[in-house]
Scaffold this motif. Sequence first.
Motif, PDB file in Angstrom:
ATOM      1  N   ILE A 155     -36.937  -5.254  25.496  1.00  0.00           N
ATOM      2  CA  ILE A 155     -36.820  -6.235  24.423  1.00  0.00           C
ATOM      3  C   ILE A 155     -35.343  -6.399  24.073  1.00  0.00           C
ATOM      4  O   ILE A 155     -34.627  -5.420  23.902  1.00  0.00           O
ATOM      5  CB  ILE A 155     -37.632  -5.792  23.195  1.00  0.00           C
ATOM      6  CG1 ILE A 155     -39.125  -5.763  23.528  1.00  0.00           C
ATOM      7  CG2 ILE A 155     -37.360  -6.702  22.005  1.00  0.00           C
ATOM      8  CD1 ILE A 155     -39.992  -5.171  22.444  1.00  0.00           C
ATOM      9  N   ILE A 156     -34.895  -7.645  23.973  1.00  0.00           N
ATOM     10  CA  ILE A 156     -33.539  -7.955  23.531  1.00  0.00           C
ATOM     11  C   ILE A 156     -33.600  -8.186  22.031  1.00  0.00           C
ATOM     12  O   ILE A 156     -34.408  -8.984  21.553  1.00  0.00           O
ATOM     13  CB  ILE A 156     -32.990  -9.203  24.248  1.00  0.00           C
ATOM     14  CG1 ILE A 156     -32.929  -8.965  25.750  1.00  0.00           C
ATOM     15  CG2 ILE A 156     -31.609  -9.567  23.697  1.00  0.00           C
ATOM     16  CD1 ILE A 156     -32.624 -10.214  26.555  1.00  0.00           C
ATOM     17  N   LYS A 157     -32.739  -7.496  21.288  1.00  0.00           N
ATOM     18  CA  LYS A 157     -32.749  -7.561  19.823  1.00  0.00           C
ATOM     19  C   LYS A 157     -31.447  -8.173  19.330  1.00  0.00           C
ATOM     20  O   LYS A 157     -30.370  -7.653  19.610  1.00  0.00           O
ATOM     21  CB  LYS A 157     -32.922  -6.155  19.262  1.00  0.00           C
ATOM     22  CG  LYS A 157     -34.221  -5.521  19.751  1.00  0.00           C
ATOM     23  CD  LYS A 157     -34.278  -4.056  19.457  1.00  0.00           C
ATOM     24  CE  LYS A 157     -35.544  -3.482  20.070  1.00  0.00           C
ATOM     25  NZ  LYS A 157     -35.627  -2.058  19.894  1.00  0.00           N
ATOM     26  N   LEU A 158     -31.554  -9.281  18.580  1.00  0.00           N
ATOM     27  CA  LEU A 158     -30.395 -10.046  18.144  1.00  0.00           C
ATOM     28  C   LEU A 158     -30.498 -10.317  16.654  1.00  0.00           C
ATOM     29  O   LEU A 158     -31.574 -10.675  16.164  1.00  0.00           O
ATOM     30  CB  LEU A 158     -30.368 -11.361  18.921  1.00  0.00           C
ATOM     31  CG  LEU A 158     -29.268 -12.348  18.608  1.00  0.00           C
ATOM     32  CD1 LEU A 158     -28.809 -13.000  19.892  1.00  0.00           C
ATOM     33  CD2 LEU A 158     -29.717 -13.382  17.617  1.00  0.00           C
ATOM     34  N   ALA A 159     -29.388 -10.151  15.939  1.00  0.00           N
ATOM     35  CA  ALA A 159     -29.355 -10.464  14.505  1.00  0.00           C
ATOM     36  C   ALA A 159     -28.210 -11.415  14.220  1.00  0.00           C
ATOM     37  O   ALA A 159     -27.127 -11.289  14.790  1.00  0.00           O
ATOM     38  CB  ALA A 159     -29.193  -9.196  13.678  1.00  0.00           C
ATOM     39  N   THR A 161     -37.696 -13.630  12.609  1.00  0.00           N
ATOM     40  CA  THR A 161     -37.975 -13.307  11.213  1.00  0.00           C
ATOM     41  C   THR A 161     -36.660 -13.426  10.438  1.00  0.00           C
ATOM     42  O   THR A 161     -35.592 -13.516  11.030  1.00  0.00           O
ATOM     43  CB  THR A 161     -38.548 -11.883  11.020  1.00  0.00           C
ATOM     44  OG1 THR A 161     -37.587 -10.934  11.480  1.00  0.00           O
ATOM     45  CG2 THR A 161     -39.843 -11.692  11.775  1.00  0.00           C
ATOM     46  N   SER A 162     -36.749 -13.403   9.120  1.00  0.00           N
ATOM     47  CA  SER A 162     -35.530 -13.372   8.321  1.00  0.00           C
ATOM     48  C   SER A 162     -35.770 -12.540   7.074  1.00  0.00           C
ATOM     49  O   SER A 162     -36.876 -12.482   6.551  1.00  0.00           O
ATOM     50  CB  SER A 162     -35.076 -14.781   7.942  1.00  0.00           C
ATOM     51  OG  SER A 162     -36.038 -15.414   7.140  1.00  0.00           O
ATOM     52  N   VAL A 209     -34.086 -11.930  15.748  1.00  0.00           N
ATOM     53  CA  VAL A 209     -34.837 -12.440  16.899  1.00  0.00           C
ATOM     54  C   VAL A 209     -35.052 -11.292  17.874  1.00  0.00           C
ATOM     55  O   VAL A 209     -34.120 -10.552  18.186  1.00  0.00           O
ATOM     56  CB  VAL A 209     -34.066 -13.567  17.631  1.00  0.00           C
ATOM     57  CG1 VAL A 209     -34.862 -14.081  18.821  1.00  0.00           C
ATOM     58  CG2 VAL A 209     -33.720 -14.694  16.695  1.00  0.00           C
ATOM     59  N   GLU A 210     -36.277 -11.150  18.323  1.00  0.00           N
ATOM     60  CA  GLU A 210     -36.570 -10.242  19.435  1.00  0.00           C
ATOM     61  C   GLU A 210     -37.179 -11.082  20.539  1.00  0.00           C
ATOM     62  O   GLU A 210     -37.970 -11.987  20.273  1.00  0.00           O
ATOM     63  CB  GLU A 210     -37.516  -9.117  19.023  1.00  0.00           C
ATOM     64  CG  GLU A 210     -36.831  -8.083  18.173  1.00  0.00           C
ATOM     65  CD  GLU A 210     -37.639  -6.808  18.007  1.00  0.00           C
ATOM     66  OE1 GLU A 210     -37.078  -5.843  17.498  1.00  0.00           O
ATOM     67  OE2 GLU A 210     -38.837  -6.757  18.378  1.00  0.00           O
ATOM     68  N   MET A 211     -36.785 -10.777  21.771  1.00  0.00           N
ATOM     69  CA  MET A 211     -37.306 -11.522  22.918  1.00  0.00           C
ATOM     70  C   MET A 211     -37.441 -10.587  24.102  1.00  0.00           C
ATOM     71  O   MET A 211     -36.686  -9.628  24.238  1.00  0.00           O
ATOM     72  CB  MET A 211     -36.394 -12.705  23.236  1.00  0.00           C
ATOM     73  CG  MET A 211     -34.969 -12.336  23.556  1.00  0.00           C
ATOM     74  SD  MET A 211     -33.888 -13.755  23.612  1.00  0.00           S
ATOM     75  CE  MET A 211     -32.983 -13.541  22.086  1.00  0.00           C
ATOM     76  N   ALA A 212     -38.415 -10.895  24.944  1.00  0.00           N
ATOM     77  CA  ALA A 212     -38.656 -10.109  26.153  1.00  0.00           C
ATOM     78  C   ALA A 212     -39.224 -11.040  27.211  1.00  0.00           C
ATOM     79  O   ALA A 212     -39.942 -11.998  26.878  1.00  0.00           O
ATOM     80  CB  ALA A 212     -39.633  -8.969  25.874  1.00  0.00           C
ATOM     81  N   PHE A 227     -43.193  -6.500  18.803  1.00  0.00           N
ATOM     82  CA  PHE A 227     -41.913  -6.786  18.181  1.00  0.00           C
ATOM     83  C   PHE A 227     -41.852  -6.194  16.777  1.00  0.00           C
ATOM     84  O   PHE A 227     -42.863  -6.082  16.094  1.00  0.00           O
ATOM     85  CB  PHE A 227     -41.682  -8.297  18.075  1.00  0.00           C
ATOM     86  CG  PHE A 227     -41.477  -8.988  19.395  1.00  0.00           C
ATOM     87  CD1 PHE A 227     -40.573  -8.512  20.327  1.00  0.00           C
ATOM     88  CD2 PHE A 227     -42.177 -10.142  19.696  1.00  0.00           C
ATOM     89  CE1 PHE A 227     -40.359  -9.170  21.524  1.00  0.00           C
ATOM     90  CE2 PHE A 227     -41.974 -10.817  20.892  1.00  0.00           C
ATOM     91  CZ  PHE A 227     -41.063 -10.330  21.811  1.00  0.00           C
ATOM     92  N   ALA A 228     -40.637  -5.876  16.327  1.00  0.00           N
ATOM     93  CA  ALA A 228     -40.406  -5.384  14.965  1.00  0.00           C
ATOM     94  C   ALA A 228     -40.187  -6.565  14.027  1.00  0.00           C
ATOM     95  O   ALA A 228     -39.872  -7.673  14.469  1.00  0.00           O
ATOM     96  CB  ALA A 228     -39.183  -4.468  14.945  1.00  0.00           C
TER      97      ALA A 228
END
Length: 137
Positions: A14-18, A48-49, A64-67, A76-77
């Motif tokens: 999972i790619i995790k981006l803020a 989410t926000s 944002v989480e993406m896979a 996803f969290a």
Amino acid sequence: MNAHAPLPAASNEIIKLAVLAVGGQGGGVLTKWIADLATRGRYAVQMTSVAGVAQRTGATIYYVEMAPRSERLPVFALSPAPGDLDVLIAAELMEAGRAVLRGFVTPGIAPRLSRRPTASWPSPRNRCPVMAAQRAH
């Protein structure tokens, strides 16, 4: 310019981006663009926000989480965890500092700072520096 190791897109991680931005800076627009691009690239995506109050807790954190899509759906969290981001974008220096205090920027994430407004940021009114950081894998 330093070369970065690729994000974990080559695997099923999972790619995790803020994105941290205060109201009117285009954080929501940027996050939507990122999620749309990931969806078009055949990624499973969740956005989410967590709203912030600029004078007290800082920016809204758009997450944002993406896979890569596969037979198994990813779990996803709902919000970022300290030390667990792959990419962090802060719309201004104060938010970059708050990201450090919250533990989002750690020794494993390589910060990049732009001191000039960029045309790529969604808000033409944005005159603040932009900080972006990427996890060094």
